[in-house]
Design a protein around this motif. Structure first.
Motif, PDB file in Angstrom:
ATOM      1  N   GLN A 124      10.438   6.673  -5.322  1.00  0.00           N
ATOM      2  CA  GLN A 124      11.442   6.584  -6.392  1.00  0.00           C
ATOM      3  C   GLN A 124      12.588   5.724  -5.881  1.00  0.00           C
ATOM      4  OE1 GLN A 124      12.625  10.522  -7.593  1.00  0.00           O
ATOM      5  NE2 GLN A 124      10.551  11.137  -8.168  1.00  0.00           N
ATOM      6  N   PRO A 125      12.438   4.400  -5.965  1.00  0.00           N
ATOM      7  CA  PRO A 125      13.382   3.498  -5.288  1.00  0.00           C
ATOM      8  C   PRO A 125      14.802   3.531  -5.852  1.00  0.00           C
ATOM      9  CG  PRO A 125      11.900   2.261  -6.708  1.00  0.00           C
ATOM     10  CD  PRO A 125      11.395   3.658  -6.690  1.00  0.00           C
ATOM     11  N   PHE A 126      14.978   3.862  -7.152  1.00  0.00           N
ATOM     12  CA  PHE A 126      16.296   3.780  -7.773  1.00  0.00           C
ATOM     13  C   PHE A 126      16.985   5.132  -7.907  1.00  0.00           C
ATOM     14  CE2 PHE A 126      14.626  -0.171 -10.226  1.00  0.00           C
ATOM     15  CZ  PHE A 126      14.767  -0.926  -9.078  1.00  0.00           C
ATOM     16  N   ALA A 127      16.452   6.180  -7.258  1.00  0.00           N
ATOM     17  CA  ALA A 127      17.091   7.499  -7.324  1.00  0.00           C
ATOM     18  C   ALA A 127      18.471   7.425  -6.659  1.00  0.00           C
ATOM     19  CB  ALA A 127      16.217   8.543  -6.635  1.00  0.00           C
ATOM     20  N   PRO A 128      19.455   8.205  -7.179  1.00  0.00           N
ATOM     21  CA  PRO A 128      19.331   9.292  -8.170  1.00  0.00           C
ATOM     22  C   PRO A 128      19.546   8.866  -9.624  1.00  0.00           C
ATOM     23  CG  PRO A 128      21.492   9.341  -7.175  1.00  0.00           C
ATOM     24  CD  PRO A 128      20.756   8.224  -6.500  1.00  0.00           C
ATOM     25  N   ALA A 129      19.973   7.603  -9.866  1.00  0.00           N
ATOM     26  CA  ALA A 129      20.247   7.192 -11.246  1.00  0.00           C
ATOM     27  C   ALA A 129      18.978   7.108 -12.077  1.00  0.00           C
ATOM     28  CB  ALA A 129      20.975   5.846 -11.252  1.00  0.00           C
ATOM     29  N   ASP A 130      17.888   6.675 -11.487  1.00  0.00           N
ATOM     30  CA  ASP A 130      16.618   6.530 -12.195  1.00  0.00           C
ATOM     31  C   ASP A 130      15.524   7.098 -11.303  1.00  0.00           C
ATOM     32  OD1 ASP A 130      14.348   5.778 -13.546  1.00  0.00           O
ATOM     33  OD2 ASP A 130      15.042   3.747 -13.990  1.00  0.00           O
TER      34      ASP A 130
ATOM     35  N   ARG B 147      12.296   7.495 -11.924  1.00  0.00           N
ATOM     36  CA  ARG B 147      10.928   7.076 -12.192  1.00  0.00           C
ATOM     37  C   ARG B 147      10.309   6.485 -10.928  1.00  0.00           C
ATOM     38  NH1 ARG B 147      12.016   3.571 -17.545  1.00  0.00           N
ATOM     39  NH2 ARG B 147      13.980   3.291 -16.392  1.00  0.00           N
ATOM     40  N   THR B 148       9.003   6.636 -10.802  1.00  0.00           N
ATOM     41  CA  THR B 148       8.306   6.150  -9.618  1.00  0.00           C
ATOM     42  C   THR B 148       8.116   4.643  -9.687  1.00  0.00           C
ATOM     43  OG1 THR B 148       6.102   6.415 -10.557  1.00  0.00           O
ATOM     44  CG2 THR B 148       7.087   8.337  -9.478  1.00  0.00           C
ATOM     45  N   ALA B 149       7.725   4.069  -8.544  1.00  0.00           N
ATOM     46  CA  ALA B 149       7.504   2.625  -8.471  1.00  0.00           C
ATOM     47  C   ALA B 149       6.353   2.200  -9.385  1.00  0.00           C
ATOM     48  CB  ALA B 149       7.215   2.217  -7.030  1.00  0.00           C
ATOM     49  N   LEU B 150       5.321   3.033  -9.538  1.00  0.00           N
ATOM     50  CA  LEU B 150       4.215   2.693 -10.432  1.00  0.00           C
ATOM     51  C   LEU B 150       4.660   2.681 -11.883  1.00  0.00           C
ATOM     52  CD1 LEU B 150       1.161   4.610  -8.899  1.00  0.00           C
ATOM     53  CD2 LEU B 150       1.609   2.149  -8.890  1.00  0.00           C
ATOM     54  N   GLU B 151       5.521   3.625 -12.270  1.00  0.00           N
ATOM     55  CA  GLU B 151       6.039   3.648 -13.644  1.00  0.00           C
ATOM     56  C   GLU B 151       6.922   2.445 -13.923  1.00  0.00           C
ATOM     57  OE1 GLU B 151       6.163   8.531 -14.201  1.00  0.00           O
ATOM     58  OE2 GLU B 151       7.963   7.409 -13.640  1.00  0.00           O
TER      59      GLU B 151
ATOM     60  N   SER C 285       0.810  -1.213   0.000  1.00  0.00           N
ATOM     61  CA  SER C 285       0.000   0.000   0.000  1.00  0.00           C
ATOM     62  C   SER C 285       0.846   1.267   0.000  1.00  0.00           C
ATOM     63  CB  SER C 285      -0.938   0.001   1.214  1.00  0.00           C
ATOM     64  OG  SER C 285      -0.201   0.079   2.420  1.00  0.00           O
ATOM     65  N   PHE C 286       2.093   1.188   0.436  1.00  0.00           N
ATOM     66  CA  PHE C 286       2.928   2.379   0.425  1.00  0.00           C
ATOM     67  C   PHE C 286       4.182   2.238  -0.436  1.00  0.00           C
ATOM     68  CE2 PHE C 286       4.083  -0.105   4.206  1.00  0.00           C
ATOM     69  CZ  PHE C 286       5.455  -0.233   4.072  1.00  0.00           C
ATOM     70  N   ILE C 287       4.430   1.024  -0.955  1.00  0.00           N
ATOM     71  CA  ILE C 287       5.602   0.840  -1.825  1.00  0.00           C
ATOM     72  C   ILE C 287       5.284   1.251  -3.257  1.00  0.00           C
ATOM     73  CG2 ILE C 287       7.105  -0.908  -2.861  1.00  0.00           C
ATOM     74  CD1 ILE C 287       7.084  -2.364  -0.192  1.00  0.00           C
ATOM     75  N   PHE C 288       4.186   0.748  -3.776  1.00  0.00           N
ATOM     76  CA  PHE C 288       3.846   1.017  -5.179  1.00  0.00           C
ATOM     77  C   PHE C 288       2.944   2.247  -5.266  1.00  0.00           C
ATOM     78  CE2 PHE C 288       4.759  -3.532  -4.867  1.00  0.00           C
ATOM     79  CZ  PHE C 288       5.781  -3.634  -5.790  1.00  0.00           C
ATOM     80  N   THR C 289       3.552   3.417  -5.058  1.00  0.00           N
ATOM     81  CA  THR C 289       2.829   4.687  -5.123  1.00  0.00           C
ATOM     82  C   THR C 289       3.657   5.688  -5.930  1.00  0.00           C
ATOM     83  OG1 THR C 289       3.860   5.569  -3.114  1.00  0.00           O
ATOM     84  CG2 THR C 289       1.848   4.260  -2.836  1.00  0.00           C
ATOM     85  N   HIS C 290       3.045   6.851  -6.225  1.00  0.00           N
ATOM     86  CA  HIS C 290       3.743   7.910  -6.957  1.00  0.00           C
ATOM     87  C   HIS C 290       4.803   8.597  -6.105  1.00  0.00           C
ATOM     88  CE1 HIS C 290       1.239   7.776 -10.565  1.00  0.00           C
ATOM     89  NE2 HIS C 290       0.159   7.683  -9.794  1.00  0.00           N
ATOM     90  N   TRP C 291       4.800   8.350  -4.809  1.00  0.00           N
ATOM     91  CA  TRP C 291       5.767   8.998  -3.923  1.00  0.00           C
ATOM     92  C   TRP C 291       7.118   8.286  -3.918  1.00  0.00           C
ATOM     93  CZ3 TRP C 291       4.328  13.555  -1.932  1.00  0.00           C
ATOM     94  CH2 TRP C 291       2.967  13.830  -1.828  1.00  0.00           C
TER      95      TRP C 291
END
Length: 514
Positions: free
Chosen positions: A454-460, A462-466, A446-452
């Protein structure tokens, strides 16, 4: 507890009481008076009281080392007490997290497990966490010599515990409650919280004027006048359950009232003589804070071991969870280890509180220091002349101060200004346990796959949903291994970017500091 540097802050009565000036100034005045006598007799008369200072250096060095050892030993006990309270805080947090998160809410009829609703399970866990909170509060009262459970901050947490070994026979009152009775108040443990009218009549005439003034901050030099209690501005007990007791509850904090003898210690002997003449010696022995010599009286640690009783119920709850298969083996081991830590910590605190420095050592050290300071002006007069008076006063202030500090901090669990803030520790544990139980244990998705996220920052960025959508070089969820190399490359790139950004900022900060 006064922790800030008083030399560069605004002085207050509390900071003055945190020093040992009001404890040692009569002795300093006495030895300074001896110096005055030696100086004026030697100068104004034909008789010189000066003596050779052969032993001054040797005895002063030895005495200084002994006083230093005395102070270091007391400070070590002070630090041990603080470490033990850190252990209580840590174990309380761990137990609360294990009970709240690792004990399942879903209960079914399976083996020794009995079915119950989620609400019932949450009530059960929160009640036991409240009991964990009650342990630290019980330890605080135990170390201060305040026996029993009838306190505003403790009774609401432990009043749920069983009263009788069997049935409702008062002769079968369990040790926790039997040791809390004082023989003054008639007790009826069958009274329920809803019996408000009966309780009002039973308690109204028992209320003391000072029952709510103990925690008020001092507003005058010698406390409030009798019959005029101060308003209570800080009431953390309001956050606890509102339960009625069959007898008046004592305040959560009961520091001794300030008296003239706290600032003029030598007056205590006149009060003792007056009480002796009037034949009221028992009233002198009750409620006093200083002995006949003007020294602070340390409360005796109580014998009713309420913390032990609470750990027994925690152990019982842990056994219940394991019998009902509500805890995994690893979690059950962690629960038992933390309960054992609470018990071990309680033993260490009890050791510190009940093992003062031997009386023979304290008495001999104090007598030796008194003799040294008494003969000091005789030995230094030939060199210092009139300066003998301030030199003796300064030496008395330093040596007596360190000796008094060692005596004050060797038992850091009472109400002295330099003692540990046990009330603050207990309130901190209360806040942390409430914060733990405010955690709702959500599904991680419920809180991992959201627009908030960005697990791979700073290289990528994109959000988890993308990323989950599958239109990236990392592949799809169905074929997660396809993009494993790309994921590794992104992780390596993130590390390099983080190194570059953070080290550049660090170098910039170092240049500014230079």
């Amino acid at each position: 507890m006064v922790a800030e540097n008083p030399l560069f802050r605004k002085w207050s009565l509390q900071k003055l009481r945190a020093t040992v000036v009001n404890d040692i100034w009569p002795e300093v005045v006495f030895f300074a008076s001896v110096a005055v006598m030696v100086t004026f007799v030697s100068i104004k008369t034909s008789h010189s009281l000066a003596v050779p200072s052969t032993l001054l250096t040797v005895l002063g060095t030895v005495l200084g080392l002994v006083i230093s050892f005395r102070t270091s030993t007391a400070y070590e006990r002070y630090q041990d007490g603080r470490r033990m309270w850190t252990n209580i805080t840590s174990a309380s947090r761990n137990l609360a997290q294990l009970f709240w998160i690792h004990v399942a809410n879903e209960r079914i009829n399976s083996g020794k497990q009995v079915a119950q609703t989620n609400l019932e399970s949450i009530i059960e866990k929160k009640t036991m966490i409240n009991l964990v909170q009650g342990f630290s509060v019980a330890v605080k009262h135990f170390l201060r010599g305040e026996e029993g459970v009838y306190y505003e901050d403790l009774y609401p947490l432990v009043c749920i515990l069983p009263r009788y070994a069997s049935g409702g026979n008062h002769l079968d009152l369990l040790p926790l409650w039997q040791s809390s009775e004082d023989g003054v108040h008639e007790f009826d443990h069958d009274l329920k919280p809803e019996d408000e009218e009966e309780l009002k009549d039973a308690i109204a005439h028992e209320k003391m004027d000072s029952s709510r003034t103990a925690t008020a901050s001092p507003s005058s030099w010698f406390g409030s006048k009798k019959g005029k209690p101060r308003a209570k501005s800080f009431d953390p007990e309001a956050a606890l359950a509102s339960v009625k007791a069959h007898r008046p509850l004592k305040p959560a904090r009961s520091p001794p009232n300030s008296r003239f003898s706290d600032y003029l210690p030598f007056l205590i002997i006149f009060k003792w003589i007056w009480k002796k003449i009037r034949g009221r010696t028992e009233s002198v022995l009750s409620g006093r804070t200083r002995n006949a010599l003007g020294q602070k009286i340390t409360p005796v640690v109580g014998e009713s071991n309420v913390p032990l009783e609470i750990t027994i119920y925690l152990q019982n709850y842990a056994a219940f969870l394991m019998r009902s298969s509500l805890l995994q083996p690893a979690s059950a081991t962690a629960v038992m280890n933390n309960i054992n830590m609470l018990q071990d910590t309680m033993n260490h605190l009890d050791r510190i509180a009940k093992t003062p420095l031997p009386f023979a050592y304290q008495a001999h050290l104090r007598m030796s220091l008194y003799m040294y300071l008494f003969f000091l002006p005789f030995q230094i007069f030939s060199t210092f002349k009139y300066l003998t008076i301030p030199a003796t006063a300064c030496a008395s202030f330093l040596l007596l101060g360190f000796l008094e500090i060692g005596q004050e901090i060797e038992n850091p669990f009472n109400y002295d200004e330099n003692d540990l803030d046990l009330d603050g520790f207990c309130l901190s544990i209360q806040r942390e346990l409430q914060e733990i139980t405010a955690h709702s244990s959500p599904d991680p998705r419920s809180f991992i796959f959201t627009h908030w996220n960005q697990p791979f920052a700073p290289a990528d960025r994109r959000t988890a949903l993308e990323l989950q959508a599958g239109n990236s070089e990392y592949g799809t969820a169905a074929s997660a291994d396809e993009g494993l190399d790309a994921i590794k490359h992104t992780m390596l790139k993130s590390w390099k970017e983080t190194e570059r950004m953070t080290r550049k900022q660090k170098q910039k900060y170092q240049k500014v500091q230079a």
